[in-house]
Enzyme design. Sequence first.
Site, PDB file in Angstrom:
ATOM      1  N   ASN A 103       0.721  -1.231  -0.085  1.00 27.92           N
ATOM      2  CA  ASN A 103      -0.049  -0.039   0.083  1.00 27.92           C
ATOM      3  C   ASN A 103       0.882   1.286  -0.123  1.00 27.92           C
ATOM      4  O   ASN A 103       0.475   2.130  -0.376  1.00 27.92           O
ATOM      5  CB  ASN A 103      -1.004   0.126   1.175  1.00 27.92           C
TER       6      ASN A 103
ATOM      7  N   HIS B 172      11.376  -0.779   3.253  1.00 30.76           N
ATOM      8  CA  HIS B 172      11.020  -0.106   2.281  1.00 30.76           C
ATOM      9  C   HIS B 172      12.040   1.185   1.943  1.00 30.76           C
ATOM     10  O   HIS B 172      12.562   1.974   2.936  1.00 30.76           O
ATOM     11  CB  HIS B 172       9.894   0.895   2.449  1.00 30.76           C
TER      12      HIS B 172
END
Length: 259
Positions: free
Chosen positions: A180, A210
Amino acid sequence: MIKIALLGCGNIGEFIANAVYRGIIHCKLVKVFDKDKNRSKDFLKDVNLDFEVVDNIDDLIEGVDLVVEAASQEAVTEYALRILESGKSLMIMSVGALADNRLFRDMKKAAMKRNVKIYIPSGGIVGVDGLNAASLATIDSVEITTRKNPKTLGVDVKEETVIFKGAALDGVRKFPKSVNVAATLGIAGVGLDGTLLRIVADPKVDKNIHEVHVKGDFGEFTTIAKNLPSTQNPKTSWIAALSAIALLKKLTNVVHIGT
Ligand SMILES: NC(=O)c1ccc[n+]([C@@H]2O[C@H](COP(=O)([O-])OP(=O)(O)OC[C@H]3O[C@@H](n4cnc5c(N)ncnc54)[C@H](O)[C@@H]3O)[C@@H](O)[C@H]2O)c1
């Protein structure tokens, strides 16, 4: 006090409700709804919070100011427009649903018409503040590499493997529960179609990592978040729940730090 309703009584929902209970956010939790009745029925039953458990979206919306979605992309697709058209603000965790351009455009139109807001927390990434500012000038590229344990990604590989490389637009549809953040980055920057996403399944890692790289007129920046997974749902990083709580806190804070 802002009256909030929770759509989704899972991992993030529970963190948020606990933050209300502990007085970390000055909102009143009024209602909760989960399609899995077992989840909503037993939701925080040991905690003295006076909220109503409802079994449909219309009852959830009634009498609240803000709906916090912590459910699924399907829930956003199914309910987001109805929530906004009813004149309620909406916070979205399952941001990948906004890869549907038409849905997102209609949501923004409805929010403007009813003078309500759509809130998207930074979730598991760092750098959204920088990208917000940088995108006021020209951005050349936005890239994100997400590295997770294969089990978390639902794939079976024995060594480090790139399982997706392409536009965030396609990646968030293929891995709706895992990236997401790539949708969030796309919305904050150059769009989901212009944001390059790599997903790496890596048996050596036990964190959700990330790495974001942005280049533009402003210069460039790289951020790396090495997030601990939530114990209840390893696909979700703990900081994603904290990020939702931080945004709810910001709504009532006198001092706003960061863009
Ligand atoms: N933006 C981010 O950075 C970020 C980070 C982590 C997770 N997420 C997303 O946030 C969402 C919630 O995460 P979680 O860890 O709490 O998940 P979870 O699986 O622990 O809880 C989700 C709950 O929502 C309920 N639900 C799902 N679809 C529903 C629907 N259509 N109507 C009503 N209830 C529904 C489920 O029954 C479940 O109880 C997921 O979509 C997840 O992918 C986003």
